[in-house]
Design an enzyme around this catalytic site. Sequence first.
Site, PDB file in Angstrom:
ATOM      1  N   ASP A  89       0.811  -1.207   0.000  1.00 14.23           N
ATOM      2  CA  ASP A  89       0.000   0.000   0.000  1.00 14.23           C
ATOM      3  C   ASP A  89       0.853   1.269   0.000  1.00 14.23           C
ATOM      4  O   ASP A  89       1.476   1.603   1.012  1.00 14.23           O
ATOM      5  CB  ASP A  89      -0.898  -0.040   1.246  1.00 14.23           C
ATOM      6  CG  ASP A  89      -1.733   1.204   1.422  1.00 14.23           C
ATOM      7  OD1 ASP A  89      -2.004   1.884   0.419  1.00 14.23           O
ATOM      8  OD2 ASP A  89      -2.135   1.477   2.573  1.00 14.23           O
ATOM      9  N   ASP A 274      -1.970   5.794  -5.310  1.00 14.18           N
ATOM     10  CA  ASP A 274      -2.169   4.865  -4.197  1.00 14.18           C
ATOM     11  C   ASP A 274      -2.527   3.453  -4.659  1.00 14.18           C
ATOM     12  O   ASP A 274      -3.630   3.204  -5.139  1.00 14.18           O
ATOM     13  CB  ASP A 274      -3.277   5.417  -3.294  1.00 14.18           C
ATOM     14  CG  ASP A 274      -3.488   4.600  -2.041  1.00 14.18           C
ATOM     15  OD1 ASP A 274      -2.688   3.679  -1.779  1.00 14.18           O
ATOM     16  OD2 ASP A 274      -4.454   4.873  -1.311  1.00 14.18           O
TER      17      ASP A 274
END
Length: 382
Positions: A89, A274
């Site tokens: 992430d 992201d």
Amino acid sequence: STWGPEMLPITVRVILLSLIWALCSCSVKVPLKRVRSIGKYQDANAIKTNDFGQLLFGRKEPLTNYLDVQYYGVVCIGTPCQEFKLLFDTGSSDLWVPSKKCTQPICLKRNQYVAEDSSTHISLGVPFTMVYGIGNSTGFLSADTVSVSTIKVPIQVFGEATAEAKFDYSQFDGILGMGYPGLSNWPWANPWFTNAFLERQFKDNVFGVWLNSDYKDENGGELTLGGIDIWKFTGSFTCTLVVEELYWTIKVSRMSAGSHSLCDKPDGCNAIVDTGTSFIYGDKDFVEPFLESFGAEKDKSGFYEVDCKTARKMPNLEFVIEDRTFVITPKEYILTDGKRCLVKIVGQDMKAWILGDTFIEKYYTVFDFGSNAVCFADAKQK
């Protein structure tokens, strides 16, 4: 001062490093699997939506894709190895996994870390809480050896989660953050990737992400650590500096969808790149009027569904970064099972846009700590 590749202009640096990596054989690949079920779509997509109000040749880690939403890879913690499926992430910087001390049903379905089974475990006992858009994990901190493929980091601080909320549909066990150290909830301990670089596990402080857009392929993508994979992109890179060393935030000078402007700021809008967010998120004051003009209707979860015949007529999304226009077509931002068409663009109250996996599937993405930049090239698909 000492000269090095990091002193070159960003785009030149990436070209030079591509040539260097093409001559070495230090790659490590980790495969990802993809499972797709539109019926569970809304809950699965909500798993990772951070509250933003506030992945040549290096080491390669395969990523598994779940529901066209989640990409995860296998990580080892402890001695001997205890395997976990973790979400890589770029929208966070910390690492956590379920602890054996978690007795919730959700934890019992996952791989759990057993401290007593590891000879390299170090107890820290510091409490932690990780908060995401719709859920959280709480527990305590420990340290142990954490390995991704052949890259091993000793005494890595991580969270042992003893309670989780609203992660029911996630197919991963926990999260491994790839953001800047300044984003960490425990700033006295470096993120895993930072420690791996400081331990000289790879020379270049950079990683590349390729996500597979073929929904029928179990190989969900590839994370290349300490380099990029020259076989996963085509053409040249466009690089742009990050706005701040927290999230991988960049400036997008213009955003539009046909005649609809999606950004009204003269100097452009900020966007966070992201890997941990599935879709594209933006200012609802611009996103919602655009979608509703095509008859899209919002469901109770806040996601839009559009008539599939209308979906084919929707315009391209255009994002201008460093004078290059990046295009996402309706085929790429509509998720369908042949009967329902769900839009992979979401409007929210937020200061920055989020360019999630819907964008990264189209463009091979390089996250360069050395130059504090993000670079994009056309992803090569099968």
